[in-house]
Design a protein around this motif. Structure first.
Motif, PDB file in Angstrom:
ATOM      1  N   ILE A 255       3.493 -31.590   5.944  1.00 21.57           N
ATOM      2  CA  ILE A 255       3.719 -32.522   6.782  1.00 21.57           C
ATOM      3  C   ILE A 255       5.090 -32.141   7.777  1.00 21.57           C
ATOM      4  CG2 ILE A 255       4.877 -34.739   6.785  1.00 21.57           C
ATOM      5  CD1 ILE A 255       3.282 -35.631   4.426  1.00 21.57           C
ATOM      6  N   ILE A 256       5.967 -31.610   7.163  1.00 16.83           N
ATOM      7  CA  ILE A 256       7.172 -31.149   7.921  1.00 16.83           C
ATOM      8  C   ILE A 256       6.517 -30.048   9.024  1.00 16.83           C
ATOM      9  CG2 ILE A 256       9.294 -29.693   7.935  1.00 16.83           C
ATOM     10  CD1 ILE A 256       9.933 -31.006   5.084  1.00 16.83           C
ATOM     11  N   ALA A 257       5.651 -29.436   8.694  1.00 15.76           N
ATOM     12  CA  ALA A 257       5.313 -28.387   9.658  1.00 15.76           C
ATOM     13  C   ALA A 257       4.584 -28.951  10.851  1.00 15.76           C
ATOM     14  CB  ALA A 257       4.113 -27.290   8.828  1.00 15.76           C
ATOM     15  N   LYS A 258       3.663 -29.997  10.449  1.00 14.65           N
ATOM     16  CA  LYS A 258       3.204 -30.573  11.475  1.00 14.65           C
ATOM     17  C   LYS A 258       4.189 -31.459  12.519  1.00 14.65           C
ATOM     18  CE  LYS A 258      -1.599 -31.437   9.432  1.00 14.65           C
ATOM     19  NZ  LYS A 258      -2.422 -32.393   8.971  1.00 14.65           N
ATOM     20  N   ILE A 259       5.170 -32.030  11.982  1.00 16.15           N
ATOM     21  CA  ILE A 259       6.199 -32.847  12.908  1.00 16.15           C
ATOM     22  C   ILE A 259       6.983 -31.506  13.814  1.00 16.15           C
ATOM     23  CG2 ILE A 259       8.362 -33.914  12.707  1.00 16.15           C
ATOM     24  CD1 ILE A 259       7.496 -34.940  10.097  1.00 16.15           C
ATOM     25  N   GLU A 260       7.127 -30.390  12.928  1.00 16.19           N
ATOM     26  CA  GLU A 260       8.084 -29.397  13.714  1.00 16.19           C
ATOM     27  C   GLU A 260       6.849 -28.793  14.738  1.00 16.19           C
ATOM     28  OE1 GLU A 260      10.339 -25.373  12.640  1.00 16.19           O
ATOM     29  OE2 GLU A 260       8.512 -25.551  11.603  1.00 16.19           O
TER      30      GLU A 260
END
Length: 308
Positions: A255-260
């Motif tokens: 999820i963090i990767a998608k926001i990033e």
């Protein structure tokens, strides 16, 4: 029996992974703990728009000004949110660096994980055009015999501490000070404050009608090239103001990767590059590891500043 338990756990983990793999499935909120108009607000809106374009779900900035409490009331809302990526904080340096030292239970210890840092503010110390001083040194001399009111975004925040530290090094004290949600051209024009520290975007409309005494930046702001940085005046006050994206601890890495990914694309866009040409902000992307190293260093610097 053990085999059945293992199979059940594997199925459970697989189910959870499948749920997170579908992220995002519903609207995502980016919490900005300030009123609209500042650099962090404008750039976070670009990130939210890019997120919406990339993933096909609504994404919007929600402004949560703190009413003199700085960014901390807004940060509390993110701290209380589930670690599922649907509530993202867009926070200044003060949230992870200062927040854990304020004794607010929800922020102690730091409950956030950085997605990344994307901007350095062009933070300015300014005075009205008619002020009888044009430099910090002249302000110091004036303040020896006159009360000077300082406006800031919160007593506990980094730029406020830097401004107080600068005053101390120059041998004077402000007669009074007050916190505001917004510090713009009207704040100075109304006479509510004599001096204020604010971001360039909020004073850009009247930049030719005010005096810029110094900048809290690592290099001079191109909009005000004659104004020295605070660290030029006092080298030990070498700390700058940045903004980044944060999520609650426990948010899954995918999820963090998608926001990033959405943030990087937005910050590298021509729209973002054009925007900062008008206000002096610096944009870039520092990933999670770089952001964590930056936070660690700034905690040390801030600790030295506040221990004086």
């Amino acid at each position: 029996m053990l085999r059945l338990v293992a199979v059940a756990l594997t199925a459970c983990v697989g189910s959870v992974s499948a749920v997170f793999a579908d992220y995002p499935e519903k609207p995502v909120s980016f919490i900005v703990p300030w009123p609209p108009g500042g650099e962090e607000d404008v750039l976070t809106r670009m990130i939210a728009t890019e997120f919406q374009n990339m993933y096909g779900v609504p994404a919007a900035v929600v402004n949560k000004p703190g009413g003199g409490g700085g960014p901390f009331p807004g940060a509390l809302e993110v701290a209380a949110a589930p670690a599922d990526g649907y509530t993202v904080g867009s926070f200044v340096i003060g949230v992870p660096v200062v927040g854990p030292s304020l004794g607010i239970p929800e922020l102690t210890p730091n409950p956030f994980v950085p997605v990344g840092v994307f901007m350095t503010y062009p933070f300015l110390i300014v005075a009205g055009k008619d002020a009888p001083y044009s430099t910090m040194e002249e302000l110091a001399a004036y303040a020896q015999e006159n009360d000077v009111t300082l406006g800031h975004f919160g007593a506990g925040l980094v730029p406020t501490h830097v401004t107080f530290g600068l005053a101390e090094e120059l041998g004077f004290e402000f007669g009074s000070d007050a916190a505001y949600d917004a510090l713009d051209c009207n704040t100075l024009a109304s006479g509510d404050v004599d001096v204020m520290n604010s971001v360039a975007a909020l004073v850009a409309p009247c930049l030719s009608d005010i005096k810029v005494l110094a900048s809290v930046t690592d290099e001079r702001v191109f909009l005000t090239p004659d104004a020295p940085t605070v660290s030029e005046i006092v080298p030990s006050l070498d700390i700058v103001l940045w903004n980044g994206l944060f999520v609650p601890i426990g948010t899954p890495e995918d999820i963090i990767a998608k926001i990033e990914a959405a943030a990087i694309r937005a910050i590298q866009s021509e729209e973002a590059k054009t925007y900062v040409q008008t206000n002096g902000a610096q944009i870039y992307w520092k990933n999670r590891a770089e952001a964590e190293a930056l936070i660690k260093r700034d905690i040390e610097t801030f600790g030295a500043l506040t221990s004086k």
